[in-house]
Scaffold this motif. Structure first.
Motif, PDB file in Angstrom:
ATOM      1  N   TYR A  27       0.836  -1.201   0.000  1.00  0.00           N
ATOM      2  CA  TYR A  27       0.000   0.000   0.000  1.00  0.00           C
ATOM      3  C   TYR A  27       0.872   1.254   0.000  1.00  0.00           C
ATOM      4  O   TYR A  27       0.595   2.222  -0.725  1.00  0.00           O
ATOM      5  CB  TYR A  27      -0.921  -0.021   1.213  1.00  0.00           C
ATOM      6  N   THR A  56      -8.130  -1.874   0.341  1.00  0.00           N
ATOM      7  CA  THR A  56      -7.735  -2.204   1.716  1.00  0.00           C
ATOM      8  C   THR A  56      -7.878  -1.030   2.688  1.00  0.00           C
ATOM      9  O   THR A  56      -7.727  -1.216   3.894  1.00  0.00           O
ATOM     10  CB  THR A  56      -6.270  -2.686   1.773  1.00  0.00           C
ATOM     11  N   ARG A  60      -7.712  -2.398   6.715  1.00  0.00           N
ATOM     12  CA  ARG A  60      -6.368  -2.957   6.922  1.00  0.00           C
ATOM     13  C   ARG A  60      -5.816  -2.634   8.316  1.00  0.00           C
ATOM     14  O   ARG A  60      -5.410  -3.516   9.075  1.00  0.00           O
ATOM     15  CB  ARG A  60      -5.436  -2.422   5.833  1.00  0.00           C
TER      16      ARG A  60
END
Length: 399
Positions: A27, A56, A60
């Motif tokens: 990410y 996400t 997350r």
């Protein structure tokens, strides 16, 4: 039916934690390319990455706080509240301070190089960074140093662990009763309905009032979200009944998660950019979709993890210990490598592949070095002594 006690080994939670941190690293690589604001940016932003990143975004870090709370439960059941507090301070505070003064500064340096055209060297920059005497401002505000950047997660985890220690000192005997109450409330579809309703409520009430800042003192929506997830993980960690509930409802959870993601990602795509203002009713619907997405993906991860990720082994032992050092170093590697790779003139796909490879290689290399050097181990969240590949892989030992 009485709640069954689980063992002290939760391989599924270890695997979920490892996978979640791996996704976090990817990410942050994506943050270099997506058009959103970040410390350093690719000169060629990739707009189509936005829906990928949104995948996400809602769940997350909330999942990581939940798993961290579960890990703390296994520790807390073996020691007093005072011993737990001392253990968490010893484990989390040295890496936080070390990172703020050693690992994070290159991120801030390249940030001001790119965003305000700072022309000084890192040697010029660092004393001003460390003493809070720099004045680095643009139209969006000023960089205040020293800063923790991505280490905010560790700072918050430390604060939550201290708060939990206080709660345990006052009401340890209530844990079993609260766990039983959760098992009753979350029976059947309740495992999906009530946590989702809570997250939607937070999204509708606190999120519009308190922007996420990671600054600790004014981050009230984030605290309500993350501390609740931490406590929830702590309370359900040893419940076999709730573990079975997540397994039973994993497929419905995944279906809801994918549908909610489609709604949220579509909303975020249509109304991306500063000038896009959605109708108020649609804004509320988007917040509902976000909360559903958030919990449904977490429930699915817990369900599929409990069903399929219930074995340990050498790889899990290695990664369970290694992910904390990985987390500490990864963002600095991305920022420094991304800044320089962007000036190398590589095709963007190749550049991104190199950036990912360099980041993971640096994470593994850092861990391999640190775990062999006793004095460095506490600075990277590892227990003292040189224990290269020996070590427990239970959720009990991992934050």
């Amino acid at each position: 039916m009485p709640a069954a006690a689980s063992t002290d080994r939760r391989y599924d939670l270890d695997w979920i934690r490892v996978i979640a941190f791996g996704l976090l690293i990817l990410y942050h690589v994506g943050m270099f390319y997506v058009p959103w604001d970040w410390h350093v940016k690719s000169p060629q932003p990739v707009e189509w990455l936005e829906p990928v990143m949104v995948f996400t975004n809602p769940w997350r870090l909330t999942l990581l706080f939940l798993v961290s709370g579960a890990a703390t439960r296994f520790m807390a059941d073996k020691m007093s509240a005072g011993a737990l507090t001392r253990s968490r301070v010893a484990r989390l505070l040295p890496p936080l301070v070390f990172a703020m003064f050693v690992i994070v500064p290159p991120q801030s340096y390249y940030e001001i190089v790119e965003q305000i055209g700072y022309a000084g060297t890192f040697a010029d920059f660092y004393p001003r960074y460390a003493t809070s005497s720099g004045h680095w401002c643009d139209a969006d505000g000023c960089l205040i140093t020293p800063t923790w950047n991505h280490m905010w997660f560790v700072a918050y985890l430390l604060v939550y662990s201290l708060a939990l220690g206080g709660l345990l000192a006052l009401a340890r005997g209530r844990i079993a009763a609260v766990q039983k109450g959760l098992e009753q409330a979350l029976a059947g579809p309740g495992v999906l309905i009530w946590p989702a309703a809570f997250l939607i409520l937070l999204r509708l009430t606190l999120a519009p009032l308190f922007e996420i800042t990671h600054a600790l003192v004014d981050d009230w929506y984030n605290h309500a979200l993350s501390f609740s997830a931490f406590l929830f993980g702590f309370l359900i960690a040893k419940s076999e009944r709730l573990k079975a509930g997540f397994v039973a409802w994993r497929w419905p959870a995944l279906a809801v998660a994918l549908a909610a993601y489609g709604c949220w990602a579509g909303y975020a795509w249509v109304y991306r950019g500063e000038g896009a203002v959605p109708p108020e009713a649609l804004r509320w619907a988007g917040r509902v979709a976000y909360g559903l997405d958030q919990w449904a993906f977490i429930a699915a991860a817990l369900g599929f993890g409990a069903r399929h990720l219930n074995r340990g082994g050498p790889a899990l032992r290695y990664l369970t210990v290694g992910v904390f050092p990985f987390y500490i170093v990864h963002q600095t590697v991305i920022v420094v490598a991304g800044h320089h790779l962007a000036r190398a003139g590589l095709p963007q796909a190749l550049e991104a592949a190199v950036l990912i490879a360099v980041t993971f290689a640096a994470c593994f290399a850092s861990y391999e070095i640190v775990r062999r050097l006793g004095p460095l181990r506490p600075l990277f969240g590892l227990k003292g002594g040189v224990a290269a590949n020996a070590g427990a892989s239970t959720a009990a030992a991992r934050a």
